[in-house]
Structures are given as C-alpha cells and as structure tokens.
Motif scaffolding. Sequence first.
Motif, PDB file in Angstrom:
ATOM      1  N   PRO A  33       0.624  -1.230   0.111  1.00 49.62           N
ATOM      2  CA  PRO A  33      -0.020   0.078   0.023  1.00 49.62           C
ATOM      3  C   PRO A  33       0.774   1.178   0.141  1.00 49.62           C
ATOM      4  N   HIS A  34       0.461   2.148  -0.619  1.00 48.91           N
ATOM      5  CA  HIS A  34       0.979   3.509  -0.786  1.00 48.91           C
ATOM      6  C   HIS A  34      -0.012   4.688  -0.205  1.00 48.91           C
ATOM      7  N   VAL A  35       0.255   5.211   0.947  1.00 48.89           N
ATOM      8  CA  VAL A  35      -0.720   5.913   1.574  1.00 48.89           C
ATOM      9  C   VAL A  35      -0.222   7.429   1.485  1.00 48.89           C
ATOM     10  N   VAL A  36      -0.745   8.383   1.027  1.00 54.92           N
ATOM     11  CA  VAL A  36      -0.650   9.788   0.962  1.00 54.92           C
ATOM     12  C   VAL A  36      -1.702  10.623   1.374  1.00 54.92           C
ATOM     13  N   PRO A  37      -1.394  11.622   1.993  1.00 56.76           N
ATOM     14  CA  PRO A  37      -2.511  12.698   2.340  1.00 56.76           C
ATOM     15  C   PRO A  37      -3.202  13.417   0.966  1.00 56.76           C
ATOM     16  N   VAL A  38      -4.371  13.536   1.327  1.00 54.03           N
ATOM     17  CA  VAL A  38      -5.118  14.050   0.084  1.00 54.03           C
ATOM     18  C   VAL A  38      -6.350  14.922   0.602  1.00 54.03           C
ATOM     19  N   GLY A  39      -6.992  15.798  -0.185  1.00 58.45           N
ATOM     20  CA  GLY A  39      -8.277  16.225  -0.168  1.00 58.45           C
ATOM     21  C   GLY A  39      -9.304  15.582  -0.831  1.00 58.45           C
ATOM     22  N   VAL A  40     -10.532  15.022  -0.107  1.00 57.58           N
ATOM     23  CA  VAL A  40     -11.246  14.116  -0.627  1.00 57.58           C
ATOM     24  C   VAL A  40     -12.844  14.737  -0.755  1.00 57.58           C
ATOM     25  N   THR A  41     -13.593  14.660  -1.859  1.00 58.79           N
ATOM     26  CA  THR A  41     -14.926  15.140  -1.743  1.00 58.79           C
ATOM     27  C   THR A  41     -15.728  13.778  -1.902  1.00 58.79           C
ATOM     28  N   PRO A  97     -12.165  17.917 -18.813  1.00 56.15           N
ATOM     29  CA  PRO A  97     -12.228  19.209 -18.360  1.00 56.15           C
ATOM     30  C   PRO A  97     -13.420  19.591 -17.585  1.00 56.15           C
ATOM     31  N   GLU A  98     -14.502  18.985 -17.994  1.00 52.76           N
ATOM     32  CA  GLU A  98     -15.823  19.419 -17.183  1.00 52.76           C
ATOM     33  C   GLU A  98     -15.565  18.459 -16.027  1.00 52.76           C
ATOM     34  N   LEU A  99     -15.067  17.444 -16.025  1.00 59.16           N
ATOM     35  CA  LEU A  99     -14.909  16.605 -14.703  1.00 59.16           C
ATOM     36  C   LEU A  99     -13.986  17.066 -13.767  1.00 59.16           C
ATOM     37  N   ILE A 100     -13.075  17.761 -14.292  1.00 57.83           N
ATOM     38  CA  ILE A 100     -12.024  18.363 -13.479  1.00 57.83           C
ATOM     39  C   ILE A 100     -12.332  19.355 -12.937  1.00 57.83           C
ATOM     40  N   ALA A 101     -13.118  20.358 -13.499  1.00 61.06           N
ATOM     41  CA  ALA A 101     -13.807  21.496 -12.986  1.00 61.06           C
ATOM     42  C   ALA A 101     -14.763  21.484 -11.942  1.00 61.06           C
ATOM     43  N   ASP A 102     -15.759  20.227 -12.080  1.00 57.96           N
ATOM     44  CA  ASP A 102     -16.474  20.002 -11.172  1.00 57.96           C
ATOM     45  C   ASP A 102     -15.663  19.505  -9.894  1.00 57.96           C
ATOM     46  N   ALA A 103     -14.788  18.597  -9.995  1.00 59.77           N
ATOM     47  CA  ALA A 103     -14.124  17.968  -8.764  1.00 59.77           C
ATOM     48  C   ALA A 103     -13.259  19.301  -7.923  1.00 59.77           C
ATOM     49  N   GLU A 104     -12.951  20.262  -9.102  1.00 59.63           N
ATOM     50  CA  GLU A 104     -12.182  21.388  -8.394  1.00 59.63           C
ATOM     51  C   GLU A 104     -13.288  22.512  -7.456  1.00 59.63           C
ATOM     52  N   ARG A 105     -14.498  22.431  -8.116  1.00 59.17           N
ATOM     53  CA  ARG A 105     -15.701  23.270  -7.267  1.00 59.17           C
ATOM     54  C   ARG A 105     -15.978  22.502  -6.119  1.00 59.17           C
ATOM     55  N   ARG A 106     -15.957  21.166  -5.945  1.00 55.40           N
ATOM     56  CA  ARG A 106     -16.325  20.362  -4.638  1.00 55.40           C
ATOM     57  C   ARG A 106     -15.352  20.708  -3.743  1.00 55.40           C
ATOM     58  N   TYR A 107     -13.938  20.600  -4.351  1.00 55.09           N
ATOM     59  CA  TYR A 107     -12.905  20.641  -3.394  1.00 55.09           C
ATOM     60  C   TYR A 107     -13.032  22.100  -2.629  1.00 55.09           C
ATOM     61  N   ALA A 108     -12.998  23.191  -3.507  1.00 54.65           N
ATOM     62  CA  ALA A 108     -13.268  24.639  -2.938  1.00 54.65           C
ATOM     63  C   ALA A 108     -14.472  24.431  -1.934  1.00 54.65           C
ATOM     64  N   GLU A 109     -15.356  23.749  -2.215  1.00 56.16           N
ATOM     65  CA  GLU A 109     -16.521  24.066  -1.399  1.00 56.16           C
ATOM     66  C   GLU A 109     -16.268  23.215   0.067  1.00 56.16           C
ATOM     67  N   ARG A 110     -15.793  22.315  -0.059  1.00 58.88           N
ATOM     68  CA  ARG A 110     -15.446  21.421   1.233  1.00 58.88           C
ATOM     69  C   ARG A 110     -14.183  22.051   1.960  1.00 58.88           C
ATOM     70  N   GLN A 112     -12.994  25.213   1.621  1.00 58.83           N
ATOM     71  CA  GLN A 112     -13.192  26.692   1.646  1.00 58.83           C
ATOM     72  C   GLN A 112     -11.923  27.483   1.119  1.00 58.83           C
ATOM     73  N   ARG A 113     -11.352  26.901   0.183  1.00 59.37           N
ATOM     74  CA  ARG A 113     -10.445  27.646  -0.737  1.00 59.37           C
ATOM     75  C   ARG A 113     -10.306  26.967  -2.226  1.00 59.37           C
ATOM     76  N   ALA A 114     -10.069  27.678  -3.247  1.00 57.56           N
ATOM     77  CA  ALA A 114      -9.758  27.290  -4.457  1.00 57.56           C
ATOM     78  C   ALA A 114      -8.624  26.352  -4.585  1.00 57.56           C
ATOM     79  N   PRO A 115      -8.476  25.266  -5.219  1.00 55.80           N
ATOM     80  CA  PRO A 115      -7.223  24.647  -5.351  1.00 55.80           C
ATOM     81  C   PRO A 115      -6.359  25.716  -6.228  1.00 55.80           C
ATOM     82  N   ARG A 116      -5.007  25.468  -6.009  1.00 50.01           N
ATOM     83  CA  ARG A 116      -4.097  26.236  -6.917  1.00 50.01           C
ATOM     84  C   ARG A 116      -4.248  25.942  -8.428  1.00 50.01           C
ATOM     85  N   PRO A 117      -3.955  26.617  -9.336  1.00 45.47           N
ATOM     86  CA  PRO A 117      -3.992  26.117 -10.599  1.00 45.47           C
ATOM     87  C   PRO A 117      -2.990  25.370 -10.894  1.00 45.47           C
TER      88      PRO A 117
END
Length: 135
Positions: A33-41, A97-110, A112-117
Amino acid sequence: MSVDPRDPDPEYLDFWRERHVCTLTTPRPDGTPHVVPVGVTYDPEAGLARVIASRHSRKVAHVLSAAGAGGARVAVCQTAGRRWATLEGVAVVREEPELIADAERRYAERYQRAPRPNPDRVVIEIALTRAMGRA
C-alpha cells in the motif's frame, strides 16, 4: 460500523462535509500500500469520491498501473479524535475538463479555498463499493 455509501446517515455525511485532511491508499506495482495525504470529496448521490491530483503524481501512476480495464481498488480515510470514516471503491483517472472543473468546485466547497491552478490536474474518481466508520 458499516454504512451504505449511497445512503449514509446524516452524521456520517456531515463528517465528510467538514474540513479534514484525508488519506488515499493505492496499490504499488508490488502490491504494497501507498498512503498519501489528500483532499477528498464525497458524493453519495453519484456513489463517488473524488481526489484532485497532478497527472505526474505517484498516486495517479499507481491507479493507472493497477487499473486495467476494471479500475484499481483504493481507499480514502479521515479521522478526527474518535471519529473516523473510510470509503472504499474502484478508482479510475479522469481527464475530461468538465469533470476536473466539477471536482475543483467540490474541493473548494469542502475546503473553503480554491485549489491552486494546475494545468496537469486530473481527477481520481472512485466508484464506491463500501463505507464504514463512526462519526
């Protein structure tokens, strides 16, 4: 405690809406197993968890190498004191691109900050098969 990943109780869902650093566990080519810290929605209506990542990251490479036609078995987890929650499922890497944009929006919502470009961003999309925890 087992949870229906598509119909979690309100406390479990609320826990996944709070801001927590999570972990993603992916299989290395040798099976360890490879375990890393991440943000998840978490999207129970769609039965999905999403992790945004750079296409050049080890976690993405592990999903791609383990995926084959059916995807790679992975888990995401979060803890806070005595509360914990794990989502398991089958991951694929999405580049639309539309799935990436949706995932970025969900991340920002959870979080409370937009992911870096990141022009190399992709989404690790996890079709959930199991959920467990104590929220």
